[in-house]
Scaffold this motif. Structure first.
Motif, mmCIF file in Angstrom:
data_model
loop_
_atom_site.group_PDB
_atom_site.id
_atom_site.type_symbol
_atom_site.label_atom_id
_atom_site.label_comp_id
_atom_site.label_asym_id
_atom_site.label_seq_id
_atom_site.Cartn_x
_atom_site.Cartn_y
_atom_site.Cartn_z
ATOM 1 N N PHE A 15 -10.933 36.192 -29.887
ATOM 2 C CA PHE A 15 -10.941 37.363 -30.769
ATOM 3 C C PHE A 15 -12.060 38.331 -30.399
ATOM 4 O O PHE A 15 -13.077 37.933 -29.828
ATOM 5 C CB PHE A 15 -11.093 36.911 -32.226
ATOM 6 C CG PHE A 15 -9.853 36.265 -32.759
ATOM 7 C CD1 PHE A 15 -8.847 37.020 -33.337
ATOM 8 C CD2 PHE A 15 -9.670 34.890 -32.641
ATOM 9 C CE1 PHE A 15 -7.682 36.421 -33.795
ATOM 10 C CE2 PHE A 15 -8.511 34.287 -33.096
ATOM 11 C CZ PHE A 15 -7.503 35.049 -33.671
ATOM 12 N N ALA A 16 -11.856 39.601 -30.737
ATOM 13 C CA ALA A 16 -12.878 40.630 -30.497
ATOM 14 C C ALA A 16 -14.109 40.288 -31.339
ATOM 15 O O ALA A 16 -13.969 39.786 -32.457
ATOM 16 C CB ALA A 16 -12.334 42.001 -30.896
ATOM 17 N N PRO A 17 -15.333 40.548 -30.810
ATOM 18 C CA PRO A 17 -16.538 40.229 -31.594
ATOM 19 C C PRO A 17 -16.556 40.995 -32.913
ATOM 20 O O PRO A 17 -16.001 42.091 -33.014
ATOM 21 C CB PRO A 17 -17.687 40.667 -30.687
ATOM 22 C CG PRO A 17 -17.082 41.505 -29.613
ATOM 23 C CD PRO A 17 -15.639 41.137 -29.507
ATOM 24 N N PRO A 167 -6.797 35.994 -37.246
ATOM 25 C CA PRO A 167 -5.950 34.809 -37.034
ATOM 26 C C PRO A 167 -4.690 34.826 -37.909
ATOM 27 O O PRO A 167 -3.618 34.398 -37.477
ATOM 28 C CB PRO A 167 -6.875 33.650 -37.420
ATOM 29 C CG PRO A 167 -8.256 34.176 -37.169
ATOM 30 C CD PRO A 167 -8.201 35.644 -37.480
ATOM 31 N N GLU A 168 -4.832 35.359 -39.143
ATOM 32 C CA GLU A 168 -3.687 35.403 -40.076
ATOM 33 C C GLU A 168 -2.544 36.293 -39.583
ATOM 34 O O GLU A 168 -1.445 36.258 -40.146
ATOM 35 C CB GLU A 168 -4.154 35.911 -41.457
ATOM 36 C CG GLU A 168 -5.085 34.981 -42.213
ATOM 37 C CD GLU A 168 -6.530 34.987 -41.720
ATOM 38 O OE1 GLU A 168 -7.299 34.121 -42.156
ATOM 39 O OE2 GLU A 168 -6.894 35.855 -40.885
ATOM 40 N N PRO A 183 -7.593 27.627 -35.188
ATOM 41 C CA PRO A 183 -8.073 28.974 -35.548
ATOM 42 C C PRO A 183 -9.579 28.914 -35.837
ATOM 43 O O PRO A 183 -10.124 27.829 -36.075
ATOM 44 C CB PRO A 183 -7.282 29.294 -36.821
ATOM 45 C CG PRO A 183 -6.937 27.966 -37.407
ATOM 46 C CD PRO A 183 -6.824 26.993 -36.269
ATOM 47 N N PRO A 184 -10.285 30.062 -35.823
ATOM 48 C CA PRO A 184 -11.722 30.056 -36.149
ATOM 49 C C PRO A 184 -11.946 29.422 -37.527
ATOM 50 O O PRO A 184 -11.074 29.507 -38.402
ATOM 51 C CB PRO A 184 -12.096 31.545 -36.149
ATOM 52 C CG PRO A 184 -11.063 32.190 -35.282
ATOM 53 C CD PRO A 184 -9.808 31.412 -35.485
ATOM 54 N N PRO A 185 -13.110 28.770 -37.742
ATOM 55 C CA PRO A 185 -13.379 28.085 -39.026
ATOM 56 C C PRO A 185 -13.112 28.985 -40.236
ATOM 57 O O PRO A 185 -13.450 30.166 -40.234
ATOM 58 C CB PRO A 185 -14.878 27.741 -38.933
ATOM 59 C CG PRO A 185 -15.165 27.698 -37.463
ATOM 60 C CD PRO A 185 -14.255 28.687 -36.816
ATOM 61 N N GLY A 186 -12.466 28.393 -41.229
ATOM 62 C CA GLY A 186 -12.206 29.115 -42.483
ATOM 63 C C GLY A 186 -11.012 30.059 -42.424
ATOM 64 O O GLY A 186 -10.789 30.828 -43.352
ATOM 65 N N THR A 187 -10.240 30.005 -41.324
ATOM 66 C CA THR A 187 -9.055 30.888 -41.207
ATOM 67 C C THR A 187 -7.836 30.043 -40.860
ATOM 68 O O THR A 187 -7.955 28.855 -40.567
ATOM 69 C CB THR A 187 -9.249 31.937 -40.080
ATOM 70 O OG1 THR A 187 -9.295 31.247 -38.817
ATOM 71 C CG2 THR A 187 -10.515 32.740 -40.254
ATOM 72 N N LYS A 188 -6.677 30.669 -40.903
ATOM 73 C CA LYS A 188 -5.468 29.956 -40.450
ATOM 74 C C LYS A 188 -4.531 30.915 -39.727
ATOM 75 O O LYS A 188 -4.619 32.127 -39.910
ATOM 76 C CB LYS A 188 -4.778 29.256 -41.606
ATOM 77 C CG LYS A 188 -4.293 30.142 -42.755
ATOM 78 C CD LYS A 188 -3.603 29.238 -43.776
ATOM 79 C CE LYS A 188 -2.728 29.983 -44.751
ATOM 80 N NZ LYS A 188 -3.353 30.856 -45.686
ATOM 81 N N TRP A 189 -3.675 30.358 -38.862
ATOM 82 C CA TRP A 189 -2.698 31.163 -38.130
ATOM 83 C C TRP A 189 -1.602 31.623 -39.082
ATOM 84 O O TRP A 189 -1.339 30.973 -40.097
ATOM 85 C CB TRP A 189 -2.046 30.373 -36.992
ATOM 86 C CG TRP A 189 -2.977 29.778 -35.986
ATOM 87 C CD1 TRP A 189 -3.099 28.456 -35.684
ATOM 88 C CD2 TRP A 189 -3.885 30.469 -35.115
ATOM 89 N NE1 TRP A 189 -4.042 28.282 -34.697
ATOM 90 C CE2 TRP A 189 -4.530 29.496 -34.334
ATOM 91 C CE3 TRP A 189 -4.229 31.807 -34.933
ATOM 92 C CZ2 TRP A 189 -5.491 29.814 -33.376
ATOM 93 C CZ3 TRP A 189 -5.181 32.131 -33.988
ATOM 94 C CH2 TRP A 189 -5.808 31.164 -33.219
#
Length: 559
Positions: A15-17, A167-168, A183-189
């Motif tokens: 992902f973009a910073p 990520p969503e 996915p990055p922590p605390g997110t979901k696809w």
């Protein structure tokens, strides 16, 4: 779509910073007064600030779209206060980004090495996938950062905010039995699916035009290579039956049915001029660009006689990416008199050139391609472009082949490639640095000519010396001076060829046809036949993409 895979495993995208707020000392001003913006509004303001020196930010449509989308990111307090883009001052932000850019250029060797190592680490972790026991390189594993949409030409949506992809928003594609990307922590696809009939690894919908974006395999991957090979094999099959197809569309010009006559004229243009078919699109969604099927009466003019040629048609329209297509060509009498004259004489300029295909619908690409499928399995309008591009390159190389020096051979190849780029209308704006680089090259040529002149004087002196002394030492000196002249002459010729090539190439983009329309086996065989190193024709990325063609052995490949 591609060949079905059995197993697919990958790590997902990078992902973009996240946005880093501006330092407190860098101010945004509204109506001459400094104003602290909320983080979402400030981030969007930085997109505009970065583009301050670009002509886009002077265009009304860009400014209007930007301001409308920027206001959506503001707090209610900001919205109340900021009501006029002309009162906004982004100059301090702009200076800050310029200074950052300059600082990156001035980085130490160690700092640059650190960044290089981090990029390499990301490439090794995210840049490869496992597909059916093959480690395959992924093309674009980084998600594009948010920013302002530019579009090509006068795009009606320029200036709109390209939102951050999260990520969503992402659909992941991998096999059931693989380690699924996390996915990055605390997110979901958005979704994880297992569709082995497609070759993309992740997809999402971008917010400007609602188009689906994909993470795909690198062009050098096995599946992409196979698809490439199939594309050129289809164009080679067209070569075998193109005469029959040309005879048929000429016969169709005489048809009693207007729709068949129109279809035949469109096909003649696609074949003769390598025009794109022109896909149907939503009104007002994109810039006003057209292809063959969507041409309007205003895009052509007819001349009974022009430049000593009869029945000339003048084309002038914006093609793909808003690149102007301008061409004057003589056409066959029946095309001009029976179809074009009939269409134009009674129609308004905004009427379609091919109006009466069924009811009041213009000729559609899908209908044209359906007809082409009946003429040859797998034939579409695009195959004509690939066929005509490749056959043009082959014919040009036959005419240009020579026993010249290596720089002259490469110039010959580029001229052949240029003929294809002109046919396909692959134009570019001259690079901004063009004049400066040409001046630098001319300086080198002048210096080399001075060197040559000095070397010739030295040879003359060495000859006189040898004439007087007749010893071996002076004889050797004459030989050395001769060799020096030969070397300088070769270097001079190389620079002169380079200057010619650059000048002729100023407004032509060679890369597009080389990568997408020219059967690489023609270039590979030509290199082998004339002892030209393949690196002189294809760069590293292109060599990876065309590895399947470079492995072939023939010197006399016939497309």
């Amino acid at each position: 779509d591609g060949s079905k895979w059995r197993f697919l495993e990958h790590k997902g995208p990078v992902f973009a910073p996240l946005y880093e707020p501006m330092p407190d000392k860098v101010k945004f001003y509204y109506d001459g007064k400094p104003m602290k913006l909320s983080a979402p509004a400030e981030e969007v303001a930085t997109f505009f600030a970065k583009m301050l020196d670009h002509e886009y930010t002077t265009k009304d449509i860009f400014r209007k779209n930007f301001f409308k989308d920027w206001r959506k990111e503001m707090t209610s307090e900001e919205k109340t206060k900021i009501t006029d883009l002309n009162k906004c001052n982004f100059s301090e932000m702009n200076e800050y980004f310029k200074a950052q850019s300059e600082a990156r250029k001035q980085m130490s060797k160690e700092e640059k090495q650190k960044i290089k190592e981090e990029n390499e680490r990301l490439l090794q972790e995210y840049g490869f996938c496992l597909m059916d026991n093959h480690k395959e390189r992924i093309g674009n594993f980084r998600i594009e950062p948010p920013g302002l949409f530019r579009g090509r030409g006068d795009h009606p949506k320029m200036g709109m905010l390209k939102r951050r992809i999260r990520p969503e928003d992402i659909i992941i594609n991998c096999s059931k039995d693989s380690k699924h990307p996390k996915p990055p922590p605390g997110t979901k696809w958005k979704e994880v699916r297992h569709d082995n009939k497609v070759t993309w690894l992740a997809s999402w919908t971008e917010n400007i035009q609602g188009s689906i974006k994909y993470i795909m395999l690198n062009p050098s991957s096995r599946i992409k290579g196979e698809k490439d090979w199939q594309k050129y094999e289809t164009a080679r099959r067209l070569k075998k039956c193109v005469d029959r197809i040309r005879t048929q569309y000429r016969d169709d010009w005489k048809s009693k049915e207007m729709r068949i006559r129109q279809r035949a004229v469109a096909l003649y243009f696609i074949d003769k001029l390598a025009l794109r078919a022109g896909n149907e699109k939503e009104e007002g969604e994109t810039a006003d660009t057209v292809g063959c099927c969507s041409l309007r009466v205003e895009h052509i003019k007819l001349y009974p006689k022009m430049d000593e040629q009869e029945y000339v048609v003048e084309f002038d329209f914006l093609g793909k990416d808003s690149i102007r297509y301008y061409n004057k060509i003589p056409v066959e009498k029946r095309v001009r008199l029976q179809h074009l004259f009939h269409s134009i004489s009674s129609a308004s300029p905004i009427c379609t050139l091919f109006p009466s295909f069924h009811s009041r619908c213009p000729l559609q690409t899908s209908i044209l391609n359906k007809h082409l499928q009946e003429l040859m399995d797998g034939l579409t309008a695009k195959v004509f472009r690939t066929y005509n591009a490749s056959i043009t390159l082959q014919q040009q190389l036959k005419e240009l082949a020579s026993d010249d020096s290596l720089p002259a051979k490469i110039l010959s190849y580029n001229r052949a490639n240029r003929a294809v780029a002109i046919l396909c209308n692959h134009q570019r704006a001259p690079p901004k640095t063009f004049e400066k680089s040409m001046q630098n090259l001319q300086t080198k040529i002048d210096e080399k000519q001075n060197q040559l002149s000095a070397a010739r004087k030295q040879l003359k002196a060495a000859k006189a010396d040898h004439k007087a002394s007749h010893d071996d030492k002076s004889k050797k000196a004459v030989e050395l001076k001769r060799k020096a002249i030969q070397r300088i002459e070769e270097q001079l010729m190389k620079l002169q060829v380079q200057a010619t090539d650059r000048e002729e190439n100023k407004q032509i983009a060679l890369g597009t046809s080389k990568l997408n329309y020219l059967d690489p086996r023609i270039s590979v065989a030509w290199c082998k036949k004339w002892d030209v190193p393949i690196e002189k024709i294809y760069n590293k990325t292109q060599r990876e993409k065309f590895a399947w063609a470079i492995d072939m052995a023939e010197k006399d490949y016939e497309f």
